[in-house]
Design an enzyme around this catalytic site. Structure first.
Site, PDB file in Angstrom:
ATOM      1  CG  HIS A 126      -1.826   1.141   1.368  1.00 29.25           C
ATOM      2  ND1 HIS A 126      -3.145   1.124   0.946  1.00 29.25           N
ATOM      3  CD2 HIS A 126      -1.624   2.368   1.904  1.00 29.25           C
ATOM      4  CE1 HIS A 126      -3.702   2.302   1.211  1.00 29.25           C
ATOM      5  NE2 HIS A 126      -2.792   3.086   1.799  1.00 29.25           N
ATOM      6  CD  GLU A 127       1.832   3.616   3.737  1.00 22.06           C
ATOM      7  OE1 GLU A 127       2.092   4.701   3.183  1.00 22.06           O
ATOM      8  OE2 GLU A 127       0.800   3.436   4.408  1.00 22.06           O
ATOM      9  CG  HIS A 130       0.124   6.226  -0.370  1.00 15.11           C
ATOM     10  ND1 HIS A 130      -1.007   6.660  -1.022  1.00 15.11           N
ATOM     11  CD2 HIS A 130      -0.323   5.681   0.809  1.00 15.11           C
ATOM     12  CE1 HIS A 130      -2.083   6.393  -0.284  1.00 15.11           C
ATOM     13  NE2 HIS A 130      -1.695   5.784   0.826  1.00 15.11           N
ATOM     14  CG  HIS A 136      -6.430   6.282   0.219  1.00 18.51           C
ATOM     15  ND1 HIS A 136      -6.453   7.103   1.317  1.00 18.51           N
ATOM     16  CD2 HIS A 136      -5.385   5.425   0.414  1.00 18.51           C
ATOM     17  CE1 HIS A 136      -5.478   6.749   2.143  1.00 18.51           C
ATOM     18  NE2 HIS A 136      -4.808   5.743   1.609  1.00 18.51           N
TER      19      HIS A 136
HETATM   20  N1  TQI Z   1      -1.538   5.508   6.962  1.00 13.23           N
HETATM   21  C1  TQI Z   1      -2.254   6.294   6.047  1.00 13.23           C
HETATM   22  C2  TQI Z   1      -2.211   5.620   4.651  1.00 13.23           C
HETATM   23  O1  TQI Z   1      -1.122   5.222   4.221  1.00 13.23           O
HETATM   24  C3  TQI Z   1      -1.664   7.674   5.922  1.00 13.23           C
HETATM   25  C4  TQI Z   1      -2.543   8.522   5.080  1.00 13.23           C
HETATM   26  C5  TQI Z   1      -3.738   9.019   5.429  1.00 13.23           C
HETATM   27  C6  TQI Z   1      -2.337   8.911   3.749  1.00 13.23           C
HETATM   28  N2  TQI Z   1      -4.276   9.717   4.378  1.00 13.23           N
HETATM   29  C7  TQI Z   1      -3.435   9.647   3.353  1.00 13.23           C
HETATM   30  C8  TQI Z   1      -1.319   8.692   2.869  1.00 13.23           C
HETATM   31  C9  TQI Z   1      -3.569  10.158   2.058  1.00 13.23           C
HETATM   32  C10 TQI Z   1      -1.437   9.206   1.585  1.00 13.23           C
HETATM   33  C11 TQI Z   1      -2.567   9.927   1.190  1.00 13.23           C
HETATM   34  O2  TQI Z   1      -3.254   5.507   4.051  1.00 13.23           O
HETATM   35  S1  TQI Z   1      -2.234   4.238   7.727  1.00 13.23           S
HETATM   36  C12 TQI Z   1      -3.611   1.372   5.380  1.00 13.23           C
HETATM   37  C13 TQI Z   1      -4.937   0.902   4.917  1.00 13.23           C
HETATM   38  C14 TQI Z   1      -2.340   2.923   6.624  1.00 13.23           C
HETATM   39  C15 TQI Z   1      -3.547   2.463   6.205  1.00 13.23           C
HETATM   40  O3  TQI Z   1      -1.318   3.866   8.730  1.00 13.23           O
HETATM   41  O4  TQI Z   1      -3.544   4.608   8.142  1.00 13.23           O
HETATM   42  C16 TQI Z   1      -2.478   0.727   4.989  1.00 13.23           C
HETATM   43  C17 TQI Z   1      -1.201   2.289   6.237  1.00 13.23           C
HETATM   44  F1  TQI Z   1      -5.214   1.370   3.742  1.00 13.23           F
HETATM   45  F2  TQI Z   1      -5.007  -0.380   4.788  1.00 13.23           F
HETATM   46  F3  TQI Z   1      -5.837   1.258   5.760  1.00 13.23           F
HETATM   47  C18 TQI Z   1      -1.256   1.188   5.406  1.00 13.23           C
HETATM   48 CL1  TQI Z   1      -2.540  -0.681   4.009  1.00 13.23          CL
HETATM   49 ZN    ZN Z   2      -3.017   5.013   2.177  1.00 16.38          ZN
END
Ligand code: TQI
Ligand code: ZN
Ligand code: ZN
Length: 169
Positions: A126-127, A130, A136
Protein backbone atom coordinates in the site's frame (compact mmCIF):
# COMPACT_ATOMS: atom_id res chain seq x y z
CA UNK A 1 -11.75 3.72 -8.48
CA UNK A 2 -8.10 4.74 -8.13
CA UNK A 3 -6.92 8.30 -7.51
CA UNK A 4 -3.73 10.33 -7.69
CA UNK A 5 -2.27 13.00 -5.46
CA UNK A 6 -3.21 16.60 -6.27
CA UNK A 7 -1.30 17.66 -9.37
CA UNK A 8 -0.61 14.02 -10.27
CA UNK A 9 3.03 13.94 -9.16
CA UNK A 10 5.06 11.00 -10.46
CA UNK A 11 8.64 9.87 -10.86
CA UNK A 12 9.95 11.45 -14.08
CA UNK A 13 10.96 9.48 -17.18
CA UNK A 14 14.61 9.98 -16.22
CA UNK A 15 14.02 8.18 -12.93
CA UNK A 16 12.38 4.84 -13.71
CA UNK A 17 15.14 2.65 -12.25
CA UNK A 18 14.79 3.44 -8.58
CA UNK A 19 16.97 2.42 -5.67
CA UNK A 20 15.81 1.80 -2.13
CA UNK A 21 17.63 1.53 1.18
CA UNK A 22 16.83 0.83 4.80
CA UNK A 23 17.54 3.20 7.69
CA UNK A 24 20.90 1.88 8.95
CA UNK A 25 20.03 2.43 12.62
CA UNK A 26 17.08 0.02 12.35
CA UNK A 27 19.41 -2.97 11.81
CA UNK A 28 16.62 -4.83 10.02
CA UNK A 29 16.72 -8.57 9.46
CA UNK A 30 16.91 -10.14 6.02
CA UNK A 31 13.35 -11.38 6.59
CA UNK A 32 12.07 -7.81 6.90
CA UNK A 33 14.08 -6.67 3.88
CA UNK A 34 12.77 -9.52 1.72
CA UNK A 35 9.19 -8.46 2.51
CA UNK A 36 9.97 -5.14 0.80
CA UNK A 37 11.69 -6.92 -2.12
CA UNK A 38 8.47 -8.88 -2.71
CA UNK A 39 6.29 -5.79 -2.28
CA UNK A 40 8.34 -3.79 -4.82
CA UNK A 41 8.17 -6.72 -7.27
CA UNK A 42 4.38 -6.57 -7.27
CA UNK A 43 4.55 -3.03 -8.68
CA UNK A 44 7.53 -3.56 -11.01
CA UNK A 45 5.84 -6.46 -12.82
CA UNK A 46 2.97 -4.21 -13.98
CA UNK A 47 5.02 -1.09 -14.85
CA UNK A 48 8.27 -0.06 -16.52
CA UNK A 49 9.75 0.72 -13.10
CA UNK A 50 12.56 -1.27 -11.50
CA UNK A 51 13.58 -1.28 -7.85
CA UNK A 52 17.05 -2.20 -6.65
CA UNK A 53 18.25 -2.32 -3.07
CA UNK A 54 21.33 -0.21 -2.38
CA UNK A 55 23.51 -0.05 0.71
CA UNK A 56 23.79 3.72 0.51
CA UNK A 57 20.87 5.17 2.47
CA UNK A 58 21.99 8.69 1.64
CA UNK A 59 21.92 8.15 -2.14
CA UNK A 60 18.80 5.98 -2.36
CA UNK A 61 15.68 7.26 -4.14
CA UNK A 62 13.44 5.48 -1.62
CA UNK A 63 14.33 5.50 2.08
CA UNK A 64 12.57 3.02 4.36
CA UNK A 65 12.64 3.15 8.14
CA UNK A 66 10.81 2.20 11.32
CA UNK A 67 10.27 5.02 13.81
CA UNK A 68 8.44 5.52 17.10
CA UNK A 69 6.48 8.65 18.02
CA UNK A 70 7.87 11.99 16.85
CA UNK A 71 10.56 11.33 14.26
CA UNK A 72 11.10 14.78 12.84
CA UNK A 73 8.81 15.04 9.81
CA UNK A 74 5.80 16.65 11.49
CA UNK A 75 3.76 13.42 11.31
CA UNK A 76 4.45 11.65 14.61
CA UNK A 77 3.45 8.02 15.01
CA UNK A 78 0.80 7.21 17.59
CA UNK A 79 1.70 3.88 19.20
CA UNK A 80 -0.18 0.62 18.70
CA UNK A 81 -2.66 0.68 15.78
CA UNK A 82 -4.09 4.01 14.56
CA UNK A 83 -1.53 5.11 12.00
CA UNK A 84 0.58 2.16 10.90
CA UNK A 85 2.80 3.81 8.33
CA UNK A 86 3.01 6.72 5.95
CA UNK A 87 4.65 7.48 2.65
CA UNK A 88 4.98 10.76 0.83
CA UNK A 89 4.10 11.53 -2.78
CA UNK A 90 6.69 11.51 -5.61
CA UNK A 91 9.50 12.29 -5.53
CA UNK A 92 9.99 12.40 -1.78
CA UNK A 93 10.73 8.70 -1.51
CA UNK A 94 10.20 8.52 2.25
CA UNK A 95 8.41 5.40 3.55
CA UNK A 96 8.05 5.29 7.33
CA UNK A 97 6.57 2.55 9.48
CA UNK A 98 5.39 2.79 13.09
CA UNK A 99 7.89 0.82 15.15
CA UNK A 100 5.29 0.41 17.91
CA UNK A 101 3.17 -1.99 15.85
CA UNK A 102 3.27 -5.75 16.18
CA UNK A 103 4.48 -6.39 12.67
CA UNK A 104 4.04 -9.85 11.20
CA UNK A 105 6.96 -10.47 8.87
CA UNK A 106 6.67 -14.14 8.09
CA UNK A 107 3.90 -16.46 9.07
CA UNK A 108 0.17 -16.11 8.93
CA UNK A 109 -1.21 -12.87 10.34
CA UNK A 110 -4.77 -14.18 10.20
CA UNK A 111 -4.01 -16.78 12.88
CA UNK A 112 -1.78 -14.57 15.05
CA UNK A 113 -2.52 -14.75 18.76
CA UNK A 114 -1.81 -11.02 18.93
CA UNK A 115 -5.09 -9.17 18.21
CA UNK A 116 -3.23 -6.05 17.07
CA UNK A 117 -0.91 -7.90 14.68
CA UNK A 118 -0.39 -6.12 11.35
CA UNK A 119 0.87 -7.79 8.18
CA UNK A 120 4.00 -5.95 7.03
CA UNK A 121 3.77 -6.93 3.36
CA UNK A 122 0.17 -5.68 3.10
CA UNK A 123 1.17 -2.27 4.45
CA UNK A 124 4.36 -2.17 2.36
CA UNK A 125 2.48 -2.77 -0.90
CA UNK A 126 0.00 0.00 0.00
CA UNK A 127 2.68 2.51 1.00
CA UNK A 128 4.73 1.83 -2.16
CA UNK A 129 1.58 2.71 -4.11
CA UNK A 130 1.65 6.12 -2.40
CA UNK A 131 5.39 6.51 -3.04
CA UNK A 132 4.70 6.00 -6.75
CA UNK A 133 1.86 8.52 -6.85
CA UNK A 134 -1.37 6.66 -6.14
CA UNK A 135 -3.89 8.10 -3.72
CA UNK A 136 -6.72 6.05 -2.25
CA UNK A 137 -9.18 3.90 -4.14
CA UNK A 138 -12.90 3.58 -3.55
CA UNK A 139 -12.80 -0.12 -4.44
CA UNK A 140 -12.65 -2.44 -1.49
CA UNK A 141 -10.53 -5.09 -3.27
CA UNK A 142 -7.88 -2.52 -4.18
CA UNK A 143 -4.56 -2.40 -2.35
CA UNK A 144 -5.08 1.38 -2.24
CA UNK A 145 -8.43 1.14 -0.41
CA UNK A 146 -7.94 3.26 2.75
CA UNK A 147 -8.90 0.62 5.34
CA UNK A 148 -7.40 -2.65 6.44
CA UNK A 149 -8.32 -4.59 9.55
CA UNK A 150 -5.66 -5.92 11.88
CA UNK A 151 -4.93 -9.60 11.41
CA UNK A 152 -5.75 -9.43 7.73
CA UNK A 153 -3.59 -9.80 4.67
CA UNK A 154 -4.04 -8.16 1.26
CA UNK A 155 -0.99 -8.16 -0.97
CA UNK A 156 -2.21 -8.83 -4.51
CA UNK A 157 -2.75 -5.82 -6.74
CA UNK A 158 -6.35 -5.54 -7.92
CA UNK A 159 -7.13 -4.57 -11.51
CA UNK A 160 -8.02 -1.09 -10.20
CA UNK A 161 -4.48 -0.67 -8.76
CA UNK A 162 -2.94 -1.90 -12.01
CA UNK A 163 -5.03 0.44 -14.17
CA UNK A 164 -4.16 3.34 -11.89
CA UNK A 165 -0.41 2.77 -11.83
CA UNK A 166 -0.33 2.16 -15.58
CA UNK A 167 -1.75 5.66 -16.10
CA UNK A 168 1.41 6.97 -14.44
CA UNK A 169 4.09 4.54 -15.73
N1 TQI B 1 -1.54 5.51 6.96
C1 TQI B 1 -2.25 6.29 6.05
C2 TQI B 1 -2.21 5.62 4.65
O1 TQI B 1 -1.12 5.22 4.22
C3 TQI B 1 -1.66 7.67 5.92
C4 TQI B 1 -2.54 8.52 5.08
C5 TQI B 1 -3.74 9.02 5.43
C6 TQI B 1 -2.34 8.91 3.75
N2 TQI B 1 -4.28 9.72 4.38
C7 TQI B 1 -3.44 9.65 3.35
C8 TQI B 1 -1.32 8.69 2.87
C9 TQI B 1 -3.57 10.16 2.06
C10 TQI B 1 -1.44 9.21 1.58
C11 TQI B 1 -2.57 9.93 1.19
O2 TQI B 1 -3.25 5.51 4.05
S1 TQI B 1 -2.23 4.24 7.73
C12 TQI B 1 -3.61 1.37 5.38
C13 TQI B 1 -4.94 0.90 4.92
C14 TQI B 1 -2.34 2.92 6.62
C15 TQI B 1 -3.55 2.46 6.20
O3 TQI B 1 -1.32 3.87 8.73
O4 TQI B 1 -3.54 4.61 8.14
C16 TQI B 1 -2.48 0.73 4.99
C17 TQI B 1 -1.20 2.29 6.24
F1 TQI B 1 -5.21 1.37 3.74
F2 TQI B 1 -5.01 -0.38 4.79
F3 TQI B 1 -5.84 1.26 5.76
C18 TQI B 1 -1.26 1.19 5.41
CL1 TQI B 1 -2.54 -0.68 4.01
ZN1 ZN C 1 -3.02 5.01 2.18
ZN1 ZN D 1 7.45 9.87 9.03
Amino acid sequence: HYSFFPGTPRWPDSRRDLTYAFEPENNLTDDVKSVFTRAFERWSTVTTLTFTQTASFYDADIKIGFFVGDHGDGEPFDGVLGTLAHAFSPTSGRLHLDGAETWVVSGDVTTSSETSAVDLESVAVHEIGHLLGLGHSSEEEAIMYPTISSRSRKVELASDDVTGIQQLY
